[in-house]
Design a protein around this motif. Sequence first.
Motif, PDB file in Angstrom:
ATOM      1  N   UNK A 164     101.553  60.687  27.498  1.00 27.43           N
ATOM      2  CA  UNK A 164     100.506  59.937  28.010  1.00 27.43           C
ATOM      3  C   UNK A 164     100.671  59.799  29.602  1.00 27.43           C
ATOM      4  N   UNK A 165      99.988  60.563  30.419  1.00 31.12           N
ATOM      5  CA  UNK A 165     100.332  60.601  31.813  1.00 31.12           C
ATOM      6  C   UNK A 165      99.979  59.469  32.762  1.00 31.12           C
ATOM      7  N   UNK A 166      99.011  58.554  32.030  1.00 27.12           N
ATOM      8  CA  UNK A 166      98.861  57.227  32.580  1.00 27.12           C
ATOM      9  C   UNK A 166      98.143  56.268  31.635  1.00 27.12           C
ATOM     10  N   UNK A 167      98.835  55.198  31.518  1.00 24.09           N
ATOM     11  CA  UNK A 167      98.728  54.310  30.622  1.00 24.09           C
ATOM     12  C   UNK A 167      98.096  52.969  31.007  1.00 24.09           C
ATOM     13  N   UNK A 168      96.506  52.773  31.051  1.00 23.90           N
ATOM     14  CA  UNK A 168      96.184  51.362  31.498  1.00 23.90           C
ATOM     15  C   UNK A 168      96.073  50.463  30.630  1.00 23.90           C
ATOM     16  N   UNK A 169      96.496  50.932  29.182  1.00 23.28           N
ATOM     17  CA  UNK A 169      96.032  50.076  28.069  1.00 23.28           C
ATOM     18  C   UNK A 169      94.775  50.155  27.358  1.00 23.28           C
ATOM     19  N   UNK A 170      93.907  51.019  28.131  1.00 24.97           N
ATOM     20  CA  UNK A 170      92.541  51.030  27.513  1.00 24.97           C
ATOM     21  C   UNK A 170      91.933  49.704  27.601  1.00 24.97           C
ATOM     22  N   UNK A 171      90.989  49.544  26.647  1.00 21.94           N
ATOM     23  CA  UNK A 171      90.245  48.234  26.565  1.00 21.94           C
ATOM     24  C   UNK A 171      91.281  46.993  26.398  1.00 21.94           C
ATOM     25  N   UNK A 172      92.464  47.393  25.743  1.00 18.03           N
ATOM     26  CA  UNK A 172      93.582  46.149  25.551  1.00 18.03           C
ATOM     27  C   UNK A 172      94.329  46.418  26.921  1.00 18.03           C
ATOM     28  N   UNK A 173      93.614  46.206  28.304  1.00 18.17           N
ATOM     29  CA  UNK A 173      94.229  46.463  29.612  1.00 18.17           C
ATOM     30  C   UNK A 173      95.449  45.694  29.704  1.00 18.17           C
ATOM     31  N   UNK A 178      92.478  60.225  24.663  1.00 22.58           N
ATOM     32  CA  UNK A 178      92.135  60.908  25.936  1.00 22.58           C
ATOM     33  C   UNK A 178      90.759  61.076  26.278  1.00 22.58           C
ATOM     34  N   UNK A 179      89.660  60.693  25.389  1.00 21.18           N
ATOM     35  CA  UNK A 179      88.228  61.059  25.828  1.00 21.18           C
ATOM     36  C   UNK A 179      87.768  60.079  26.801  1.00 21.18           C
ATOM     37  N   UNK A 180      88.585  58.954  26.980  1.00 22.60           N
ATOM     38  CA  UNK A 180      87.975  57.928  27.947  1.00 22.60           C
ATOM     39  C   UNK A 180      88.089  58.531  29.440  1.00 22.60           C
ATOM     40  N   UNK A 181      88.798  59.552  29.936  1.00 21.03           N
ATOM     41  CA  UNK A 181      89.182  60.060  30.928  1.00 21.03           C
ATOM     42  C   UNK A 181      88.142  61.108  31.485  1.00 21.03           C
ATOM     43  N   UNK A 182      88.066  61.380  32.487  1.00 22.14           N
ATOM     44  CA  UNK A 182      87.518  62.755  33.065  1.00 22.14           C
ATOM     45  C   UNK A 182      88.273  64.057  32.972  1.00 22.14           C
ATOM     46  N   UNK A 183      89.766  63.721  32.866  1.00 24.06           N
ATOM     47  CA  UNK A 183      90.459  64.700  32.981  1.00 24.06           C
ATOM     48  C   UNK A 183      91.058  64.781  31.436  1.00 24.06           C
ATOM     49  N   UNK A 184      90.597  66.077  30.680  1.00 24.30           N
ATOM     50  CA  UNK A 184      90.703  66.186  29.195  1.00 24.30           C
ATOM     51  C   UNK A 184      92.081  66.057  28.757  1.00 24.30           C
ATOM     52  N   UNK A 208      89.925  53.525  30.676  1.00 25.85           N
ATOM     53  CA  UNK A 208      88.587  53.053  30.342  1.00 25.85           C
ATOM     54  C   UNK A 208      87.327  53.384  30.933  1.00 25.85           C
ATOM     55  N   UNK A 209      86.431  53.899  29.994  1.00 27.80           N
ATOM     56  CA  UNK A 209      84.996  54.320  30.245  1.00 27.80           C
ATOM     57  C   UNK A 209      84.105  54.078  29.512  1.00 27.80           C
ATOM     58  N   UNK A 210      82.981  54.303  29.655  1.00 27.67           N
ATOM     59  CA  UNK A 210      81.755  54.416  28.610  1.00 27.67           C
ATOM     60  C   UNK A 210      82.098  55.336  27.557  1.00 27.67           C
ATOM     61  N   UNK A 211      82.780  56.335  27.714  1.00 30.24           N
ATOM     62  CA  UNK A 211      83.409  57.264  26.542  1.00 30.24           C
ATOM     63  C   UNK A 211      84.651  57.164  25.847  1.00 30.24           C
ATOM     64  N   UNK A 212      85.302  55.731  26.411  1.00 31.59           N
ATOM     65  CA  UNK A 212      86.757  55.677  25.834  1.00 31.59           C
ATOM     66  C   UNK A 212      86.814  55.131  24.462  1.00 31.59           C
TER      67      UNK A 212
END
Length: 427
Positions: free
Chosen positions: A194-203, A161-167, A249-253
């Motif tokens: 998981x309230x939304x799953x972009x897949x992260x970097x494995x998008x 969850x740390x890649x999202x602005x919403x904790x 996905x973000x710089x903190x993901x």
Amino acid sequence: MTDFEVSLSYEPADQQWGESAPLSMHNSGAVIHLAESADIMRTVAVAARTLDNLNLKQVKLCGDWSFDQQWTFAMSYTRARSPGTIKWADTDDKSRLENHYAAMCFTRQLVNDTPEDLSPENLASRAADWLKELGGEHVNVSMTTGEALKDAGWMGIYNVGRGSERPPVLLEVDYNPTGDPQAPVDAVLVGKGITFDSGGYSIKSSEGMLDMKCDMGGAATVTGALGLAITSGLKKRVTLLLCCAENLISGHAYKLGDVITYKNGVTVEVVNTDAEGRLVLADGLLRAGELGTPLIIDAATLTGAAMVALGKDYHGVFSMDEQARNKMLDAARAENEKFWPLPLEPFHKNRCPSAFADTANSVAQKGGGGGGASNAAGFLARFVNPEGKGWVHLDLAAAYQGGATAELPVGATAKGIRSIARMIQDF
């Protein structure tokens, strides 16, 4: 408002409605014809979908309906957007139907809500508020949020969850109707939220991401099940754990190649950020183990492999405890819900090898490779007692319909809430 009356008949429809027609109309409503039906419940479901497509404001079920016939009608008739209301048949089942229907609607609404509206904190708060409304003073709630998850050692939920602005959030709801704060916990329900799953970097692809608001279907299902059990008179102490996060996905993901160390010392190499559900569930299972309960049920929309095996008709059941697995299947049969056992052996714990950690979170292969659903269950088996005693894992292949079918509306189904509620009552 004039009621649109719906009744059942074991006589065939008049020929004007077609040969073996399941549905006919009259001035005040419709008749569902069961005379030549090989599958009565499917006939009721298809007729309910037909009537729902007429955009009726309200229907009244008239005559002699069983509980399961009315429930089947409600499951199929209740569309996602602006559903019509149902007046139940004049039977002794009215109160029970109302409780079941309320749990179904709550579960479906959570899953069908937009990912913008349903953040991890919002999911946790809505689940907690509903259960407090039902359980009153018997319900106590705690939430561990954001950086506090890292401090508490819940590293799976934190990292996903740390890649999202919403904790991210770990919700714990204690339902204790005994009045004894020292009473043992009889069962723990763990839900993937998981309230939304972009897949992260494995998008994921765009079309693969479209329905990913439903990836908290496990959290919604176990919450709905506990709410149903409470309104059905549950006397046992049950804890609900929801593992809530947005996988963005973000710089903190979190990234591929990261290694996560869990509270029990197990290290996990991330080889697929789209295999995030098992990472958050691991924390929930560890917390469940701390509570010393004899029964743990986790539920998750976990793998595409389960849908390949079962379609969207059945939920997959995994357990290394034969007695627990059989009781789960018995509960499903008693509630007329479709559950099916899939393999889980101790060797499945080692099916996601890593050179850099105790295990990887998947196989670095599209879909997790052969036996992906069992391999995911094997990963989770590392976070319960070594023999898996009292643990049942549910892969909810039938939790969501990406498009309407002849039997079900588009969106969440709430299938499974009845079986889980019965399981925690009867185990």
